[in-house]
Design an enzyme around this catalytic site. Structure first.
Site, PDB file in Angstrom:
ATOM      1  N   PHE A 137       0.861  -1.175   0.000  1.00  0.00           N
ATOM      2  CA  PHE A 137       0.000   0.000   0.000  1.00  0.00           C
ATOM      3  C   PHE A 137       0.902   1.232   0.000  1.00  0.00           C
ATOM      4  O   PHE A 137       1.718   1.407   0.898  1.00  0.00           O
ATOM      5  CB  PHE A 137      -0.921   0.032   1.225  1.00  0.00           C
ATOM      6  CG  PHE A 137      -1.851   1.215   1.223  1.00  0.00           C
ATOM      7  CD1 PHE A 137      -3.070   1.144   0.569  1.00  0.00           C
ATOM      8  CD2 PHE A 137      -1.493   2.391   1.856  1.00  0.00           C
ATOM      9  CE1 PHE A 137      -3.930   2.241   0.546  1.00  0.00           C
ATOM     10  CE2 PHE A 137      -2.337   3.493   1.846  1.00  0.00           C
ATOM     11  CZ  PHE A 137      -3.561   3.418   1.187  1.00  0.00           C
ATOM     12  N   ASP A 222       9.323   2.910   1.041  1.00  0.00           N
ATOM     13  CA  ASP A 222       8.139   3.587   1.571  1.00  0.00           C
ATOM     14  C   ASP A 222       8.138   3.395   3.087  1.00  0.00           C
ATOM     15  O   ASP A 222       7.712   2.369   3.602  1.00  0.00           O
ATOM     16  CB  ASP A 222       6.872   2.995   0.947  1.00  0.00           C
ATOM     17  CG  ASP A 222       5.605   3.709   1.406  1.00  0.00           C
ATOM     18  OD1 ASP A 222       5.637   4.355   2.474  1.00  0.00           O
ATOM     19  OD2 ASP A 222       4.587   3.607   0.715  1.00  0.00           O
ATOM     20  N   LYS A 251       3.398  10.354   8.372  1.00  0.00           N
ATOM     21  CA  LYS A 251       2.773   9.850   9.598  1.00  0.00           C
ATOM     22  C   LYS A 251       3.457  10.326  10.876  1.00  0.00           C
ATOM     23  O   LYS A 251       3.226  11.435  11.329  1.00  0.00           O
ATOM     24  CB  LYS A 251       2.657   8.329   9.539  1.00  0.00           C
ATOM     25  CG  LYS A 251       1.561   7.841   8.583  1.00  0.00           C
ATOM     26  CD  LYS A 251       1.293   6.363   8.720  1.00  0.00           C
ATOM     27  CE  LYS A 251       0.228   5.849   7.761  1.00  0.00           C
ATOM     28  NZ  LYS A 251      -1.140   6.225   8.101  1.00  0.00           N
TER      29      LYS A 251
END
Length: 381
Positions: A137, A222, A251
């Site tokens: 993802f 990522d 995040k």
């Protein structure tokens, strides 16, 4: 109606009438947070074991971070990148020091960081193929979605950007076969987050680094979910002692404030004018992220993530639950959303991933709170 005075039923009605029909939310209306706890509109207290999906890295309303926000907001919030601003440059210097890479471009989110990485990769090798992993993802905007495997996310928006190929996560033979002269990059998560905290085989990243280097292909990590202390190191790749070409992160960097970053190595950089952004790297976001990093350093939260993560997984194993994870990034096999709903009745907030429950608490989690989690977990199992 004052939104702060809403009760849960009113909140549900307001969403139905005014908000986009996107989210399948838990039935709790959160109005404030402090440390590892959230409080709903009725004053009920919840132990936060998901931290806004691995975002609130230093807990809610940490005094050092809230002070930094207030102080900076009183001085300067936004200028765009037409002029120099000191918080942006200080934060860039700090992040290059922590990562061991050379340059930073700031974004507002993780998916924007991935978009920037895709553009940079294509700028370095026009039309080059990008290899990604099944179950990965990378975000929901068009470029990041093109690198994301799940058909449920992809199919409504096809055709997506061409030139992406998917291989099995952790399969070095598949990676070796996929990397050809036409390949520009391999993008991979050090740990699959949305797939349910799936760890790769030992030395997978190390071997992937060697393969990509041999074949002249950029390695893009990522680290949106794994970065800034989540795994017990500043970045997930540091467990393997490698040097990627590009890192995407967000995040936990802002501790709840929207900020992301593209971090690049050596000559891997844009030419002037090839990319940009109005809000990315604004003084308020950068001052906030700088304060978050200071808390992680000053409170020794990397070590705390290792210790508390170990306690969580030991407790899950003692209860006969299959679990996996690294640092404070853990999942255990369960009935997914159903288990999350049961934990909610015990005032524990978690998040599911298919047939697993993910535990992504603030890095400030302490031993008493770990014991509180297990006391309440025992009531539903």
């Amino acid at each position: 109606m004052n939104i702060l005075s809403m009760d849960l039923i009113e909140a549900i009605k307001a969403e139905d009438k005014h908000y986009s029909n996107l989210f399948n939310r838990l039935n709790v209306d959160v109005v404030r947070g402090q440390g590892c706890y959230l409080y709903d509109c009725f004053g009920e207290k919840y132990l936060d074991m998901y931290a806004g999906i691995a975002v609130c890295s230093v807990g809610h309303c940490h005094p050092h971070v809230t002070k930094a926000i207030c102080d900076q907001a009183q001085k300067l919030v936004h200028t765009s990148n037409w002029v120099y601003t000191e918080p942006q440059l200080r934060l860039a210097e700090k992040i290059t020091s922590l990562s061991g890479l050379d340059k930073v471009f700031f974004t507002n989110s993780g998916t924007e960081a991935v978009e920037a990485a895709i553009k940079l990769v294509r700028a370095k090798k026009n039309g080059g193929k990008i290899v990604s992993c099944k179950k990965s993802f990378h975000g929901r905007t068009l470029g990041a979605l093109s690198a994301t495997w799940n058909p449920r996310y992809r199919e409504p928006f096809e055709p997506l950007i061409p030139g992406f190929e998917f291989i099995d996560y952790g399969d070095l033979n598949a990676l070796d076969e996929a990397l050809t002269e036409e390949s520009a990059a391999f993008i991979v998560e050090p740990i699959l987050g949305e797939a349910g905290v799936v760890l790769p085989p030992t030395d997978y990243l190390k071997e992937a680094r060697e393969l990509t280097r041999e074949k002249g292909v950029l390695l893009v990590l990522d680290e949106v979910q794994t970065g800034f202390g989540r795994t017990g190191e500043w970045f997930g790749f540091q467990h393997d002692k490698i040097n990627p070409d590009i890192i995407c992160t967000a995040k936990g960097l802002g501790g709840g404030f929207p900020v992301g970053a593209l971090i690049t190595s050596g000559e891997v950089d844009f030419l002037p004018g090839q990319h940009g952004g109005t809000f990315g790297g604004n003084p308020l976001a950068c001052a906030t992220a700088e304060a978050v990093i200071e808390v992680i350093e000053n409170q020794n939260l990397l070590d705390n993530a290792k210790k508390m993560g170990t306690l969580l997984r030991e407790g899950l194993i003692q209860r006969g639950l299959n679990c996996r994870g690294l640092g404070l990034m853990t999942a255990f096999e369960a009935e997914g959303r159903q288990t999350v709903e049961k934990l909610l009745t015990q005032k524990i907030l978690t998040i599911n991933a298919d047939k697993a429950v993910r535990l992504l608490p603030p890095l400030t989690l302490n031993q008493d709170q770990v014991e509180e989690f297990f006391t309440k977990l025992d009531k539903i199992t």
